[in-house]
Design an enzyme around this catalytic site. Structure first.
Site, PDB file in Angstrom:
ATOM      1  N   ASP A  45      -1.858  -7.506   8.218  1.00  0.00           N
ATOM      2  CA  ASP A  45      -2.356  -6.014   7.244  1.00  0.00           C
ATOM      3  C   ASP A  45      -1.414  -6.328   6.786  1.00  0.00           C
ATOM      4  O   ASP A  45      -0.176  -5.340   8.021  1.00  0.00           O
ATOM      5  CB  ASP A  45      -2.764  -5.498   8.717  1.00  0.00           C
ATOM      6  CG  ASP A  45      -3.326  -3.750   7.818  1.00  0.00           C
ATOM      7  OD1 ASP A  45      -2.437  -3.747   6.650  1.00  0.00           O
ATOM      8  OD2 ASP A  45      -3.496  -2.753   8.483  1.00  0.00           O
TER       9      ASP A  45
ATOM     10  N   LYS B   2       2.166   2.066  -0.830  1.00  0.00           N
ATOM     11  CA  LYS B   2       3.109   2.617  -0.118  1.00  0.00           C
ATOM     12  C   LYS B   2       4.205   2.228  -0.708  1.00  0.00           C
ATOM     13  O   LYS B   2       4.369   2.728  -1.497  1.00  0.00           O
ATOM     14  CB  LYS B   2       2.969   2.029   1.358  1.00  0.00           C
ATOM     15  CG  LYS B   2       1.853   3.054   1.976  1.00  0.00           C
ATOM     16  CD  LYS B   2       1.796   2.277   3.714  1.00  0.00           C
ATOM     17  CE  LYS B   2       0.395   3.177   4.192  1.00  0.00           C
ATOM     18  NZ  LYS B   2       0.022   3.060   5.634  1.00  0.00           N
TER      19      LYS B   2
HETATM   20  C1  LIG Z   1      -1.135   3.230   6.460  1.00  0.00           C
HETATM   21  C2  LIG Z   1      -1.662   1.773   6.949  1.00  0.00           C
HETATM   22  C3  LIG Z   1      -3.006   1.623   7.152  1.00  0.00           C
HETATM   23  C4  LIG Z   1      -4.080   2.479   6.452  1.00  0.00           C
HETATM   24  O1  LIG Z   1      -3.992   2.940   5.171  1.00  0.00           O
HETATM   25  P1  LIG Z   1      -5.045   3.936   4.532  1.00  0.00           P
HETATM   26  O2  LIG Z   1      -5.082   3.872   3.026  1.00  0.00           O
HETATM   27  O3  LIG Z   1      -4.982   5.362   5.574  1.00  0.00           O
HETATM   28  O4  LIG Z   1      -6.296   3.663   5.052  1.00  0.00           O
HETATM   29  C5  LIG Z   1      -3.861   0.403   7.609  1.00  0.00           C
HETATM   30  N1  LIG Z   1      -3.201  -0.462   8.269  1.00  0.00           N
HETATM   31  C6  LIG Z   1      -1.372   0.134   8.885  1.00  0.00           C
HETATM   32  C7  LIG Z   1      -1.164  -1.296   9.269  1.00  0.00           C
HETATM   33  C8  LIG Z   1      -1.404   1.043   7.359  1.00  0.00           C
HETATM   34  O5  LIG Z   1       0.019   1.328   8.055  1.00  0.00           O
END
Ligand SMILES: *Cc1c(COP(=O)(O)O)cnc(C)c1O
Length: 429
Positions: free
Chosen positions: A209, A238
């Protein structure tokens, strides 16, 4: 500015303002908030006007369940072009065998991985939330912890880095179907090769992830997980700096399974305006300018971590290799919640965060997480990070959360000066 040869029926702010002054007022005041403070939330960034234009387009209207060339609706010729461009650009950016660009968010991309590889009750091994993982990695309040058996690993007490010996021991004890690396508060690089070898040894799927750090991979500033992992999920908003959304890349052998898990297992119609915006973002990320940005993000994060450390605001793991650092506030006897409130009152937006082995409850926490993506987008460099560390230190140790506190006013004045020199969304000259 040159006018478009044909009228473009998106992003028409004046028409919105005439019809709905309340919502148009919120859009303006939010832009003002962004412009007037320092944005240090590590998971946020400021996407380009090009990305925002695609988001504000008529592609939002189109139903396109299915995939390009195999839709359940007519009239998809134009959106098919957008999705094919997004897929091709994503594959080329990450040198991936397959890409699916339909996930609505990071969490929904993650759902697809569960859907593709696990049945309810089966076991997944991931980093636990208090140690730096994410809600969707098996916490009890999330579908991931309610419907799956999740086992969590943590970090070593001394180094505060991933405890690889614990990962290995837990993998061999629980024999998870899927092993997961990545999280929301991991300042250091992850040893993907270790995870790949371990997954092969026990016959598990290796999932990364990369929501937080994929932008640094896109900019070739840190090593990529793509050659190692069966599947890599990520957010696009991000460090990557695209629209608020998600995506995944995977090995060709898992393509059909993951595509079916995204649609129809987990989602309905894709958001074609967002997919078009993702295509724009992937094109931006392939430029030398973006690569330079990604390198600067890391340099800035490292400077910020070092300068805060010099003020007794200790970076966990001793620093960072990425865009974020996690800081232990126990040395200055402030809680994470106090720090968040005091910084906010002084014009600095950051978040409280649990540190490894945190003695406080999560809603109080002993730490803060700070990130450099937004301020780097604004053009700031290492000298500004030294100044920001000083501002954070003064705000959290010398004020009390009252915006009228004299030190809060001083800090805010310096913030105003700084963002005046490095404006967010600069007004056209
Ligand atoms: C931000 C994040 C998510 C979730 O993303 P969303 O778009 O807010 O659903 C999943 N995994 C990690 C590691 C994250 O930092």
């Amino acid at each position: 500015m040159t006018a478009s040869p044909t009228p473009f029926y998106g992003s028409d702010f004046d028409a919105l303002a005439a019809f709905d002054p309340e919502i148009s007022g919120v859009l303006l005041s939010e832009l003002d908030r962004l412009r007037s403070g320092l944005q240090l939330i590590a998971s946020e960034n400021m996407s380009s006007p090009a990305v925002l234009t695609a988001l504000g387009s008529t592609l939002s209207n189109k139903y396109a369940e299915g995939y390009p060339g195999r839709r359940y609706y007519g009239g998809c010729s134009e959106v098919d072009k957008a999705e094919n461009l997004a897929i091709e650009r994503c594959k080329s950016l990450f040198d991936a065998e397959h890409a699916n660009v339909q996930a609505h968010s990071g969490a929904s991309a993650n759902q697809a991985v569960y859907g593709a590889f696990l049945k309810p009750g089966e076991t997944i091994l991931g980093m636990s939330l208090p140690m730096g993982g994410h809600l969707t990695h098996g916490t009890k309040v999330s579908f991931s912890g309610k419907w799956f058996n999740s086992v969590g690993y943590g970090v070593e007490k001394e180094s505060e880095n991933i405890d690889y010996a614990e990962v290995e021991a837990l993998a061999k004890e629980h024999r998870p179907k899927v092993i997961l690396a990545g999280g929301s508060a991991i300042p250091r690089l992850i040893d993907f090769e270790f995870f790949r070898n371990l997954a092969d040894e026990i016959g598990a799927i290796f999932w990364v992830d990369a929501a937080h750090f994929i932008g640094l991979v896109a900019g070739k500033a840190i090593p990529s997980p793509v050659p190692y992992a069966d599947v890599v999920t990520f957010t696009t908003h991000k460090v990557l700096r695209g629209p608020r959304s998600g995506a995944l890349v995977c090995k060709a052998e898992h393509a059909a399974k993951l595509d079916k898990a995204v649609f129809p297992m987990m989602q309905g119609g894709p958001q074609m305006h967002t997919i078009a915006a993702k295509a724009v973002n992937f094109k931006e990320c392939a430029t030398p300018e973006y690569a330079a940005y990604a390198r600067q993000v890391i340099e800035n994060a490292q400077q910020l971590a070092t300068s805060l450390g010099e003020k007794e605001i200790r970076p966990t793991t001793g620093g960072t290799d990425t865009h974020l650092s996690l800081h232990d506030l126990q040395g200055v006897q402030v809680t994470g919640a106090q720090a968040e409130e005091r910084a906010d009152a002084a014009g600095i937006v950051l978040n409280k965060n649990a540190i490894p082995f945190d003695p406080q409850k999560p809603n109080v926490a002993s730490g803060i997480r700070v990130g450099s993506p937004s301020v780097t987008t604004q053009g700031m460099g290492t000298p500004e990070m030294v100044q920001i560390a000083d501002l954070i230190h003064r705000a959290i140790t010398q004020t009390d959360g009252d915006p009228d506190h004299p030190v809060a006013k001083d800090v805010r004045a310096e913030v105003t000066d700084l963002v005046g020199r490095f404006p967010a969304y600069p007004r056209p000259a």
